[in-house]
Motif scaffolding. Sequence first.
Motif, PDB file in Angstrom:
ATOM      1  N   LEU A 147     -23.771 -40.467  29.298  1.00 40.82           N
ATOM      2  CA  LEU A 147     -23.945 -39.555  30.432  1.00 40.82           C
ATOM      3  C   LEU A 147     -23.195 -38.248  30.218  1.00 40.82           C
ATOM      4  O   LEU A 147     -23.722 -37.161  30.486  1.00 40.82           O
ATOM      5  CB  LEU A 147     -23.465 -40.215  31.722  1.00 40.82           C
ATOM      6  N   THR A 148     -21.966 -38.344  29.743  1.00 37.98           N
ATOM      7  CA  THR A 148     -21.194 -37.115  29.536  1.00 37.98           C
ATOM      8  C   THR A 148     -21.791 -36.267  28.417  1.00 37.98           C
ATOM      9  O   THR A 148     -21.577 -35.054  28.375  1.00 37.98           O
ATOM     10  CB  THR A 148     -19.726 -37.427  29.223  1.00 37.98           C
ATOM     11  N   ALA A 149     -22.567 -36.897  27.530  1.00 36.22           N
ATOM     12  CA  ALA A 149     -23.230 -36.136  26.463  1.00 36.22           C
ATOM     13  C   ALA A 149     -24.290 -35.193  27.023  1.00 36.22           C
ATOM     14  O   ALA A 149     -24.683 -34.239  26.345  1.00 36.22           O
ATOM     15  CB  ALA A 149     -23.859 -37.086  25.448  1.00 36.22           C
ATOM     16  N   ILE A 150     -24.757 -35.448  28.251  1.00 32.79           N
ATOM     17  CA  ILE A 150     -25.719 -34.527  28.873  1.00 32.79           C
ATOM     18  C   ILE A 150     -25.099 -33.140  28.966  1.00 32.79           C
ATOM     19  O   ILE A 150     -25.709 -32.133  28.594  1.00 32.79           O
ATOM     20  CB  ILE A 150     -26.122 -35.010  30.282  1.00 32.79           C
ATOM     21  N   ARG A 151     -23.882 -33.082  29.487  1.00 31.91           N
ATOM     22  CA  ARG A 151     -23.224 -31.778  29.661  1.00 31.91           C
ATOM     23  C   ARG A 151     -22.899 -31.148  28.312  1.00 31.91           C
ATOM     24  O   ARG A 151     -23.015 -29.935  28.135  1.00 31.91           O
ATOM     25  CB  ARG A 151     -21.965 -31.929  30.513  1.00 31.91           C
ATOM     26  N   GLU A 152     -22.513 -31.956  27.343  1.00 30.78           N
ATOM     27  CA  GLU A 152     -22.240 -31.417  26.015  1.00 30.78           C
ATOM     28  C   GLU A 152     -23.516 -30.864  25.377  1.00 30.78           C
ATOM     29  O   GLU A 152     -23.480 -29.851  24.683  1.00 30.78           O
ATOM     30  CB  GLU A 152     -21.638 -32.508  25.130  1.00 30.78           C
ATOM     31  N   ALA A 153     -24.651 -31.540  25.633  1.00 27.36           N
ATOM     32  CA  ALA A 153     -25.924 -31.078  25.070  1.00 27.36           C
ATOM     33  C   ALA A 153     -26.319 -29.719  25.643  1.00 27.36           C
ATOM     34  O   ALA A 153     -26.987 -28.925  24.979  1.00 27.36           O
ATOM     35  CB  ALA A 153     -27.029 -32.098  25.351  1.00 27.36           C
ATOM     36  N   ILE A 154     -25.894 -29.439  26.869  1.00 26.73           N
ATOM     37  CA  ILE A 154     -26.166 -28.145  27.482  1.00 26.73           C
ATOM     38  C   ILE A 154     -25.295 -27.066  26.854  1.00 26.73           C
ATOM     39  O   ILE A 154     -25.629 -25.884  26.865  1.00 26.73           O
ATOM     40  CB  ILE A 154     -25.933 -28.211  29.009  1.00 26.73           C
ATOM     41  N   GLY A 155     -24.166 -27.479  26.268  1.00 23.14           N
ATOM     42  CA  GLY A 155     -23.255 -26.518  25.659  1.00 23.14           C
ATOM     43  C   GLY A 155     -21.999 -26.287  26.468  1.00 23.14           C
ATOM     44  O   GLY A 155     -21.252 -25.349  26.211  1.00 23.14           O
ATOM     45  N   SER A 156     -21.744 -27.177  27.443  1.00 19.76           N
ATOM     46  CA  SER A 156     -20.548 -27.064  28.274  1.00 19.76           C
ATOM     47  C   SER A 156     -19.486 -28.046  27.789  1.00 19.76           C
ATOM     48  O   SER A 156     -19.792 -29.011  27.077  1.00 19.76           O
ATOM     49  CB  SER A 156     -20.894 -27.366  29.738  1.00 19.76           C
ATOM     50  N   PRO A 157     -18.222 -27.814  28.173  1.00 20.39           N
ATOM     51  CA  PRO A 157     -17.152 -28.736  27.759  1.00 20.39           C
ATOM     52  C   PRO A 157     -17.390 -30.146  28.284  1.00 20.39           C
ATOM     53  O   PRO A 157     -18.053 -30.340  29.311  1.00 20.39           O
ATOM     54  CB  PRO A 157     -15.891 -28.121  28.384  1.00 20.39           C
ATOM     55  N   GLU A 158     -16.833 -31.116  27.581  1.00 23.29           N
ATOM     56  CA  GLU A 158     -16.986 -32.514  27.987  1.00 23.29           C
ATOM     57  C   GLU A 158     -16.355 -32.725  29.361  1.00 23.29           C
ATOM     58  O   GLU A 158     -15.207 -32.332  29.598  1.00 23.29           O
ATOM     59  CB  GLU A 158     -16.315 -33.433  26.965  1.00 23.29           C
ATOM     60  N   PRO A 159     -17.076 -33.333  30.295  1.00 23.80           N
ATOM     61  CA  PRO A 159     -16.518 -33.563  31.630  1.00 23.80           C
ATOM     62  C   PRO A 159     -15.637 -34.803  31.658  1.00 23.80           C
ATOM     63  O   PRO A 159     -15.701 -35.652  30.761  1.00 23.80           O
ATOM     64  CB  PRO A 159     -17.764 -33.764  32.491  1.00 23.80           C
ATOM     65  N   SER A 160     -14.852 -34.931  32.720  1.00 27.60           N
ATOM     66  CA  SER A 160     -14.097 -36.161  32.920  1.00 27.60           C
ATOM     67  C   SER A 160     -14.990 -37.150  33.671  1.00 27.60           C
ATOM     68  O   SER A 160     -15.950 -36.752  34.334  1.00 27.60           O
ATOM     69  CB  SER A 160     -12.826 -35.881  33.733  1.00 27.60           C
ATOM     70  N   PRO A 161     -14.696 -38.442  33.597  1.00 27.12           N
ATOM     71  CA  PRO A 161     -15.527 -39.441  34.274  1.00 27.12           C
ATOM     72  C   PRO A 161     -15.648 -39.222  35.780  1.00 27.12           C
ATOM     73  O   PRO A 161     -16.637 -39.625  36.386  1.00 27.12           O
ATOM     74  CB  PRO A 161     -14.826 -40.759  33.955  1.00 27.12           C
ATOM     75  N   ASP A 162     -14.634 -38.578  36.384  1.00 30.67           N
ATOM     76  CA  ASP A 162     -14.645 -38.398  37.829  1.00 30.67           C
ATOM     77  C   ASP A 162     -15.167 -37.030  38.257  1.00 30.67           C
ATOM     78  O   ASP A 162     -15.122 -36.701  39.452  1.00 30.67           O
ATOM     79  CB  ASP A 162     -13.236 -38.631  38.395  1.00 30.67           C
ATOM     80  N   ASP A 163     -15.666 -36.246  37.316  1.00 27.97           N
ATOM     81  CA  ASP A 163     -16.382 -35.020  37.675  1.00 27.97           C
ATOM     82  C   ASP A 163     -17.764 -35.398  38.195  1.00 27.97           C
ATOM     83  O   ASP A 163     -18.366 -36.388  37.755  1.00 27.97           O
ATOM     84  CB  ASP A 163     -16.544 -34.094  36.465  1.00 27.97           C
ATOM     85  N   ARG A 164     -18.275 -34.592  39.099  1.00 25.16           N
ATOM     86  CA  ARG A 164     -19.617 -34.849  39.612  1.00 25.16           C
ATOM     87  C   ARG A 164     -20.675 -34.207  38.714  1.00 25.16           C
ATOM     88  O   ARG A 164     -20.455 -33.148  38.138  1.00 25.16           O
ATOM     89  CB  ARG A 164     -19.745 -34.321  41.042  1.00 25.16           C
ATOM     90  N   LEU A 165     -21.817 -34.875  38.591  1.00 24.49           N
ATOM     91  CA  LEU A 165     -22.926 -34.304  37.836  1.00 24.49           C
ATOM     92  C   LEU A 165     -23.524 -33.138  38.607  1.00 24.49           C
ATOM     93  O   LEU A 165     -23.439 -33.077  39.834  1.00 24.49           O
ATOM     94  CB  LEU A 165     -24.030 -35.339  37.590  1.00 24.49           C
TER      95      LEU A 165
END
Length: 398
Positions: A105-123
């Motif tokens: 799931l966190t790879a979604i944000r990385e695929a967009i080119g943004s920094p890796e989120p924390s588990p408790d960040d909201r999508l």
Amino acid sequence: MTWCSREDAAARSGVEPQYVDRLVELGIVAPAEPGRFSAGDVRRILMAKSLEEAEISLDDVLAALRAGALSFDFLDAAAYERFATLADETFRQVSARTGVPLELLTAIREAIGSPEPSPDDRLRKDEMAVVPFLALQVDAGFRQNGIEQLLRAYGDSTRRIAEAEGTWWNAQVMEPAIAAGGDPDDVAAAEFADRSTPLAEQAVLGLYHAQQARAWTANFIEAFEMMMADAGIHSRLERPPAICFLDVTGYTRLTQERGDDAAADLATTLARLVQRGSVPHGGRPIKWLGDGVMFYFRDPGPGVRAALEMVGEMAGAGLPPAHVGLHAGPVLSQQGDYFGQTVNLSARIADYARPGEVLVSEAVADASHEQGITFRDIGPAELKGVAGSVRLLRAEFG
């Protein structure tokens, strides 16, 4: 119109409620009624936050708004609904609900080119649209690394589309509007964005479907060949594929010398030439490599013809001379790219070729049966990074 509270507006923007209060006090966000915020207001909060992160102070933003040099009114347009706000669930919660591994799931944000989120960040809401596709693959038992590879390919490809679109919008819409002294709303061209956005999405989807049909057809052909080979009916090695490298002598230096506009024109000309020169002969450009292009050809013979034609058309297109190398043999494919000894040797042959020359390996010459093409033996050659000598031949029309 849908309204939300101060707390909801803050949550959707990823800021504290006090930040919303500050924007309201400054007049950067002006809700129609106290405590009732529109979707456009939420986008204004997001824009203000982005400007601050870019080290543009809110005081400067306010001064520009008051002077009429800046406007946020365009953010009410439907086209800007894609400025996605935050969803209600965190990455950890979505993982627990869907069964999709947290790291995927966190790879979604990385695929967009943004920094890796924390588990408790909201999508974000746009990220949530990706989750069902990942869940389908996980439920089907697909390997996680394979799922992530496709996800990153999607992210990289759409990033390139979005960046090219942004450059186009700036050059074709914003810069002319600014040069003409247009007011801030004219510069944002919200009305044009409302009309162009659905058409652009339709065009991208149409091109994607066309590419999809080609790729799926290639998969079907590959599978049919494998089944026939297993049945002893057809050998896949009867027609080894060819990898071709076309290098344009001094292309990078030339584009730097001529400036951005001329470089863009040269790049467009080269892209058109290599596409039109390779596809009719059963080839396709795989990737751009600084001063050149790597191609895959299903059959070596048509690949040689394509290379000769492209080299011959370079001067007429206003481009420097090209030099080409081809080798035929087994290749490894992954994520739309090709690897292996065939690729490496093709690149070395291209490095050895002189401007205007198309050099091929013996394997290519032996597999080519094109009318009107001859091969002149230039003897064994010592290629950089290749053990032993390699017999090379010069391809020519005639």
